[in-house]
Scaffold this motif. Structure first.
Motif, PDB file in Angstrom:
ATOM      1  N   UNK A 210       1.003  -1.049  -0.445  1.00 12.11           N
ATOM      2  CA  UNK A 210      -0.159   0.269   0.135  1.00 12.11           C
ATOM      3  C   UNK A 210       0.941   1.005   0.120  1.00 12.11           C
ATOM      4  N   UNK A 211       0.665   2.246  -0.930  1.00  9.24           N
ATOM      5  CA  UNK A 211       1.218   3.544  -0.433  1.00  9.24           C
ATOM      6  C   UNK A 211       0.221   4.595   0.243  1.00  9.24           C
ATOM      7  N   UNK A 212       1.115   4.989   1.092  1.00 12.82           N
ATOM      8  CA  UNK A 212       0.508   5.682   2.640  1.00 12.82           C
ATOM      9  C   UNK A 212       0.037   6.865   1.534  1.00 12.82           C
ATOM     10  N   UNK A 213      -0.896   7.570   1.745  1.00 14.01           N
ATOM     11  CA  UNK A 213      -1.196   8.594   0.448  1.00 14.01           C
ATOM     12  C   UNK A 213      -1.972   9.837   1.908  1.00 14.01           C
ATOM     13  N   UNK A 214      -2.215   9.531   2.978  1.00 11.12           N
ATOM     14  CA  UNK A 214      -2.012  10.684   4.424  1.00 11.12           C
ATOM     15  C   UNK A 214      -2.303   9.237   6.163  1.00 11.12           C
ATOM     16  N   UNK A 215      -1.875  10.664   6.252  1.00 10.66           N
ATOM     17  CA  UNK A 215      -1.707   9.191   7.907  1.00 10.66           C
ATOM     18  C   UNK A 215      -1.555  10.442   8.899  1.00 10.66           C
ATOM     19  N   UNK A 216      -2.523   9.319   9.819  1.00 10.84           N
ATOM     20  CA  UNK A 216      -2.658  10.903  11.073  1.00 10.84           C
ATOM     21  C   UNK A 216      -2.250  10.332  11.918  1.00 10.84           C
ATOM     22  N   UNK A 217      -1.061  11.276  12.780  1.00  9.51           N
ATOM     23  CA  UNK A 217      -0.274  11.323  14.018  1.00  9.51           C
ATOM     24  C   UNK A 217      -1.061  12.433  15.146  1.00  9.51           C
ATOM     25  N   UNK A 218      -1.472  11.201  16.612  1.00  5.54           N
ATOM     26  CA  UNK A 218      -1.135  12.333  17.613  1.00  5.54           C
ATOM     27  C   UNK A 218      -1.066  13.581  17.239  1.00  5.54           C
ATOM     28  N   UNK A 219      -2.303  15.049  17.999  1.00  3.48           N
ATOM     29  CA  UNK A 219      -1.623  15.696  17.984  1.00  3.48           C
ATOM     30  C   UNK A 219      -0.026  16.323  18.631  1.00  3.48           C
ATOM     31  N   UNK A 220       1.144  15.917  18.178  1.00  2.00           N
ATOM     32  CA  UNK A 220       2.186  16.094  18.949  1.00  2.00           C
ATOM     33  C   UNK A 220       2.552  17.335  17.708  1.00  2.00           C
ATOM     34  N   UNK A 221       2.714  17.657  16.975  1.00  2.32           N
ATOM     35  CA  UNK A 221       3.565  18.135  15.901  1.00  2.32           C
ATOM     36  C   UNK A 221       4.457  19.583  16.114  1.00  2.32           C
ATOM     37  N   UNK A 222       5.126  19.261  16.977  1.00  2.15           N
ATOM     38  CA  UNK A 222       5.800  20.963  17.438  1.00  2.15           C
ATOM     39  C   UNK A 222       5.101  22.054  18.210  1.00  2.15           C
ATOM     40  N   UNK A 223       5.384  22.974  18.780  1.00  2.00           N
ATOM     41  CA  UNK A 223       4.756  24.431  19.630  1.00  2.00           C
ATOM     42  C   UNK A 223       5.253  24.899  19.593  1.00  2.00           C
ATOM     43  N   UNK A 224       6.736  24.951  18.962  1.00  4.36           N
ATOM     44  CA  UNK A 224       6.960  26.891  18.256  1.00  4.36           C
ATOM     45  C   UNK A 224       7.466  27.081  17.348  1.00  4.36           C
ATOM     46  N   UNK A 225       7.436  25.955  16.250  1.00  2.00           N
ATOM     47  CA  UNK A 225       7.282  26.064  14.801  1.00  2.00           C
ATOM     48  C   UNK A 225       6.430  25.236  13.793  1.00  2.00           C
ATOM     49  N   UNK A 226       5.054  24.867  14.378  1.00  2.00           N
ATOM     50  CA  UNK A 226       4.229  23.956  13.787  1.00  2.00           C
ATOM     51  C   UNK A 226       4.502  23.686  12.861  1.00  2.00           C
ATOM     52  N   UNK A 227       4.384  24.858  11.265  1.00  2.00           N
ATOM     53  CA  UNK A 227       4.064  24.876  10.000  1.00  2.00           C
ATOM     54  C   UNK A 227       5.468  24.451   9.430  1.00  2.00           C
ATOM     55  N   UNK A 228       6.952  24.538   9.996  1.00  2.00           N
ATOM     56  CA  UNK A 228       8.135  23.471   9.774  1.00  2.00           C
ATOM     57  C   UNK A 228       7.981  22.282   9.801  1.00  2.00           C
ATOM     58  N   UNK A 229       8.476  22.091  11.214  1.00  5.19           N
ATOM     59  CA  UNK A 229       7.759  20.530  11.728  1.00  5.19           C
ATOM     60  C   UNK A 229       6.308  19.841  10.784  1.00  5.19           C
ATOM     61  N   UNK A 230       5.553  19.983  10.663  1.00  6.00           N
ATOM     62  CA  UNK A 230       4.590  18.861   9.957  1.00  6.00           C
ATOM     63  C   UNK A 230       5.314  18.918   8.136  1.00  6.00           C
ATOM     64  N   UNK A 231       5.714  20.545   7.361  1.00 10.40           N
ATOM     65  CA  UNK A 231       6.598  20.541   5.901  1.00 10.40           C
ATOM     66  C   UNK A 231       7.568  19.243   6.425  1.00 10.40           C
ATOM     67  N   UNK A 232       8.338  19.381   7.329  1.00  9.66           N
ATOM     68  CA  UNK A 232       9.733  18.348   7.549  1.00  9.66           C
ATOM     69  C   UNK A 232       9.113  17.129   7.618  1.00  9.66           C
ATOM     70  N   UNK A 233       8.059  16.495   8.624  1.00 13.19           N
ATOM     71  CA  UNK A 233       7.445  15.121   8.800  1.00 13.19           C
ATOM     72  C   UNK A 233       6.781  15.002   7.131  1.00 13.19           C
ATOM     73  N   UNK A 234       5.787  15.437   6.519  1.00 10.77           N
ATOM     74  CA  UNK A 234       5.814  15.791   5.803  1.00 10.77           C
ATOM     75  C   UNK A 234       6.589  14.755   3.881  1.00 10.77           C
ATOM     76  N   UNK A 235       7.729  15.766   4.222  1.00  8.39           N
ATOM     77  CA  UNK A 235       8.705  16.004   3.504  1.00  8.39           C
ATOM     78  C   UNK A 235       9.243  14.111   3.408  1.00  8.39           C
ATOM     79  N   UNK A 236       9.640  13.807   4.797  1.00 10.94           N
ATOM     80  CA  UNK A 236      10.099  12.799   4.846  1.00 10.94           C
ATOM     81  C   UNK A 236       9.475  11.532   4.930  1.00 10.94           C
ATOM     82  N   UNK A 237       7.736  11.484   5.087  1.00 10.45           N
ATOM     83  CA  UNK A 237       7.864  10.690   4.741  1.00 10.45           C
ATOM     84  C   UNK A 237       6.583  10.361   3.552  1.00 10.45           C
ATOM     85  N   UNK A 238       6.732  11.455   2.995  1.00 11.27           N
ATOM     86  CA  UNK A 238       6.501  11.264   1.318  1.00 11.27           C
ATOM     87  C   UNK A 238       5.457  11.091   1.691  1.00 11.27           C
ATOM     88  N   UNK A 239       4.326  11.342   1.835  1.00  6.62           N
ATOM     89  CA  UNK A 239       2.510  11.714   2.714  1.00  6.62           C
ATOM     90  C   UNK A 239       2.284  13.002   3.028  1.00  6.62           C
TER      91      UNK A 239
END
Lengths: 418, 534
Positions: A210-239
């Motif tokens: 299966x190719x993972x297209x969208x992945x849910x995580x518990x809400x933990x993606x950074x307190x300080x700069x969530x947009x950067x954390x989100x972008x980095x995680x999405x880049x790494x996981x390619x979804x």
């Protein structure tokens, strides 16, 4: 523009938002609060009106609410302007909120139910249940506050669980959502974690095809700069990656708190956290207040106007007493409540409980009145969860009420002081 | 229909039944125990936690007092880890007659209950919250006993000795041939399977429910369920057991149990052992009585109210109604002599502290009827490994810290923070019981019994159980809702101040964050007593 001193009691969503509005209008604003309010415990979304009975609402249906609901005291633009303003602040401060009053978003809860809301942080929207494509949900090994196997299949979307490596050796004690968020805020740790997750995803792909297209995580993606954390995680996981709110403390709520607090302080507001506030009303119908600090000293607070944003029962704005009475904690203002304690709650834990609607009764200017509609003080206003007439949990309306009543109260305070 | 055979069949998985089964299996009988709920599901699990020294009964019921002090000494040896050696005090508050202390001391001496009057400062310096106007203080060897721990230890021991314990199995009828009970028809409440267990001797230890079993044998047995309501206060307001020095009355004992303290009890005869709602006046009464011991008692957080039903035997069947007047001592009813039906003995009356003695008397009689002589050895044989120590307050914390001192990584997170239950204990509990009922896990581990009443741990335990038992999410959500509903019962009478704040937090978790109210139909949640899952 008005000038004058405004004291706000409470630093929850309504207190901070009111503080920002008043500071923008050049009032000299001080917020005094015992703690940080409900944002720390909630979802981090802005719920305006999500449910009618058990039915999910496509669009807020404020007209269907009872006549004495706080929404019915507002001008027709208050809610819309409050939402727009909040959205503007969040965008400017790097944590955009998505959504509008025309249509509720539908987002998954950690039990896999569909939750309607008006605004959600950008980090949540890829989980939209209006999109019928499957959901992949991450199980973080060793994390005790998120169990995707409890997400059920009543949703039209298929749900798949993906195990992501989380090395417990990072922690010397039990990990909360905030611990994970702080780790992800750190660039080097984030790189380590996302690399490990990337490997897990690749393994999963290899194993299942299966190719993972969208992945849910518990809400933990950074307190300080969530947009950067989100972008980095999405880049790494390619979804696409999205957050699902889980047990408190609430990372998305803390982000919103931090952002509003920063905005308020930048505008020159003062924030005092810790002391409780005790007030009295003179025979000339004027309220005055003192702060009580931990070492029991009392300090008078000069204020031309006082806004109670002190919350409901959960945050000590309202207090239920052993004798069955309910009091308002600062001025002992009259509270609307049922005298028969048996009628406060429902037999079933998960049903709507009548006590939720207890609170202060106000006039259209958001000033507390008694049961005979008599004004209690000329310089006291109230907003947020202390107001009577709404069952915020059952309606899915907490944040909408907080924002719009804060907006209306400040509008009236400015008018009264100018 | 499936058939089984056992020599001795015990009905009831409370303190009495487990003690009886232990006694029987130790005398070499093939033994089986049936319980319609979980261990300690009835009265034993709703007990205030006082291991009597006998002091409470020296004046009003000297026979019970002598039994209590003897059994107090024995239980400390056989189930040490369920007992905290707190000591107990009888205190004369300004509301009590100071002269009663002399009567009390004399009676203690006569019944052999060690009692020593000490200068009031000794106690008042130790227990700073107590009423400073207490005028006399007498020390006795009371202790605190956790009935969940006690019953679990006994069950474990029984099984290790080869007896069978069947939980959630209800007796639906007795098989009677030639005026003798020769078998018991049983229904497994989880599967609805019915079967017969043949047996030579039935020991009815079903407490307040004993009359139902007796009726199946055609006998009439009047057991008056005496409702006792208790309130758990949020913290240990005292570290020793404190009794009012007066004739036993309602609301005059405060017992430190684990992390809380329990004030008890009321005593009201009720019609049914299954339905006995807590009345507002009881709560108010208990809190007011607490004020005599600890001024400002009402300002402390009352966490949970619950009630249990004492199995008080009324030999006059309908004569007296004041249930505190009915005897607390126990009696073995021989249905052969009484109703002309052999093979059935019923234990009535009694109290938690004397459970072992009750079992001994019961099995002695069983031996007599079975025409065999086998000595009782329960008093000399500990149910726990040699060297096991008494419980102490910091025990769980200590264990947890020690286990983590050996690792650099944290691998066993705490699931229930209030009661310090780590994941390994949750998993062990579920593994052993294989039960989908979270309330069973609560009785195993104390999960959900602290201040948040399941707010955080219920979701976590539910997630773990769902994975281990391969539950569907729908099934797991019902399990979760049932547990929360069960916790809700004990909170509804105490909704003021902190408890209402707590409710707001917990409701925020389950109804806002998780949306549990949008996945289960509340009408589907079947409640106590069977806690049966679909």
């Amino acid at each position: 523009m008005a000038d004058g001193k405004l004291l706000i009691v409470g630093a929850g969503l309504s207190g901070l938002f009111a503080g920002i509005l008043a500071a923008r209008a050049d009032l000299d604003v001080t917020i005094v609060a015992r703690g940080q309010g409900n944002l720390m415990l909630g979802t981090g979304t802005i719920d305006v009106h999500g449910y009618q009975g058990k039915a999910r609402l496509e669009v807020p249906a404020l007209g269907a609410l009872d006549d004495d609901h706080p929404y019915h005291k507002l001008s027709d633009y208050a809610l819309r302007e409050a939402i727009e303003l909040l959205r503007e602040i969040c965008r400017r401060r790097g944590n955009p909120m998505i959504g509008n009053l025309e249509k509720n978003l539908l987002l998954p809860t950690a039990l896999g139910t569909s939750r309607p809301t008006t605004l959600a942080p950008i980090s949540m929207v890829a989980g939209s249940l209006r999109d019928e494509s499957p959901l992949w949900i991450a199980r973080l090994n060793g994390f005790r506050d998120f169990f995707p196997q409890l997400m059920h299949n009543r949703l039209p979307q298929n749900i798949h669980i993906v195990d992501l490596a989380l090395t417990a050796k990072e922690f010397r004690r039990d990990a909360y959502t905030t611990d994970l968020a702080r780790m992800l805020d750190n660039f080097h740790k984030r790189e380590q974690i996302t690399n490990a997750w990337r490997k897990s995803i690749l393994d999963y792909r290899k194993k299942t095809g299966e190719a993972v297209t969208r992945l849910g995580l518990p809400a933990i993606l950074g307190l300080e700069n969530p947009r950067v954390v989100l972008a980095d995680v999405e880049d790494a996981l390619e979804c696409h990656v999205f957050e699902i709110p889980t047990l408190p403390p609430s990372v998305p709520g803390m982000r919103l708190y931090n952002l509003l607090r920063a905005e308020f302080l930048t505008l020159g507001g003062q924030l005092v956290l810790g002391p409780s506030v005790k007030g009295k009303i003179s025979k000339y119908q004027r309220g005055s207040a003192v702060m009580k600090t931990a070492n029991k000293t009392e300090k008078a607070i000069e204020a031309d106007a006082i806004l109670l944003a002190s919350g409901g029962f959960g945050h000590h704005g309202l207090v239920a007493n052993v004798d069955g009475s309910v009091t308002e904690s600062v001025f002992d203002l009259p509270v609307d409540y049922l005298t028969d304690r048996h009628a406060w709650t429902a037999e079933s834990y998960l049903d709507a409980h009548p006590y939720a609607k207890f609170g202060l009764r106000t006039n259209a200017q958001m000033q507390p009145i008694n049961q005979n509609n008599k004004l209690q003080a000329d310089n006291i206003w109230a907003c947020g969860s202390i107001l009577a007439g709404a069952d915020r949990l059952s309606e899915g309306s907490r944040e909408g009420i907080s924002l719009s009543t804060a907006f209306t109260a400040v509008e009236n305070i400015i008018q009264a002081l100018s | 229909m499936r058939k089984q055979f056992t020599e001795v069949l015990v009905i009831g998985g409370g303190a009495t039944g487990l003690s009886a089964a232990r006694d029987a299996v130790m005398r070499g009988f093939k033994t089986l125990l049936l319980e319609k709920g979980d261990l300690a599901h009835g009265t034993s699990g709703r007990y205030h936690g006082l291991l009597h020294s006998g002091g409470r009964y020296v004046v009003s019921d000297p026979h019970s007092a002598r039994d209590c002090i003897a059994e107090n000494r024995i239980l400390r040896k056989i189930i040490p880890s369920a007992i905290e050696n707190t000591d107990g005090w009888f205190v004369t508050t300004p509301e009590d007659d100071p002269a009663y202390a002399d009567t009390f001391l004399a009676a203690c001496k006569a019944q052999g209950v060690p009692a020593e009057e000490l200068n009031v400062d000794v106690l008042l310096n130790k227990e700073r919250l107590l009423n400073q106007r207490i005028s006399r203080t007498i020390r006795v060897p009371d202790a605190a006993c956790d009935s969940f721990d006690a019953t679990h230890i006994l069950a474990h021991d029984i099984k290790a000795r080869g007896a069978k314990v069947l939980l959630r199995h209800e007796v639906i009828g007795l098989e009677i041939r030639r005026q003798k009970v020769c078998g018991v028809n049983v229904r497994n409440l989880l599967t609805d399977e019915e079967f017969l267990i043949e047996t030579s001797m039935v020991l009815n230890c079903s407490g307040a429910w004993a009359g139902n079993i007796a009726a199946m044998a055609g006998g009439f047995l009047k057991v008056t369920p005496g409702k006792g309501t208790m309130i758990a206060m949020n913290t240990r307001l005292v570290n020793t057991v404190v009794n009012r020095c007066k004739l036993p009355h309602d609301g005059d004992i405060l017992v430190p149990v684990g992390t809380v303290s329990v004030i008890g009890t009321t005593d009201i005869p009720v019609e049914s052992p299954d339905q006995y709602p807590i009345e507002d006046w009881e709560v108010e009464f208990l809190l007011n009585e607490g004020e005599a011991l600890i001024p400002g008692f009402k300002k402390f957080r009352a966490l949970r109210a619950w009630a249990g039903v004492r199995p008080l035997y009324d030999p006059t069947a309908g004569g007296k109604t004041e249930s505190r007047d009915l005897t607390r001592s126990h009696a073995v009813i021989d249905h052969q002599a009484r109703d002309g039906v052999g093979g059935l003995l019923t234990m009535v009356g009694g109290k938690f502290t004397t459970m072992r003695l009750m079992a001994q008397d019961l099995v002695d009689e069983a031996c007599k009827q079975l025409r065999t002589k086998r000595p009782c050895t329960t008093a000399e044989t500990p149910a726990e490994a040699p060297g096991t120590k008494h419980y102490y307050l910091a025990q769980r914390l200590n264990r947890w810290e020690q286990s983590h001192a050996q690792h650099t990584a944290l691998t066993d997170p705490i699931i229930c923070e209030c009661e310090l239950v780590p994941e390994s204990k949750v998993r062990a509990g579920i593994e052993a019981s294989q039960s989908k009922i979270l309330n069973d896990l609560r009785r195993d581990t104390r999960l959900g019994m602290g201040p948040c009443q399941g707010g955080f741990c219920a979701y976590r335990a539910n997630g773990i159980a769902c994975g281990m038992l391969a539950q569907t999410p729908e099934d797991a959500h019902t399990t979760l809702a049932q547990f929360l509903q069960e916790r809700w019962k004990g909170q509804r009478n105490l909704l003021w101040d902190h408890n209402l704040r707590q409710l707001e937090l917990d409701q925020n978790i389950y109804r806002n964050l998780l949306g549990l109210d949008h996945t289960v139909d509340t009408a589907d949640i079947e409640l106590y007593p069977t806690e049966k899952t679909a």
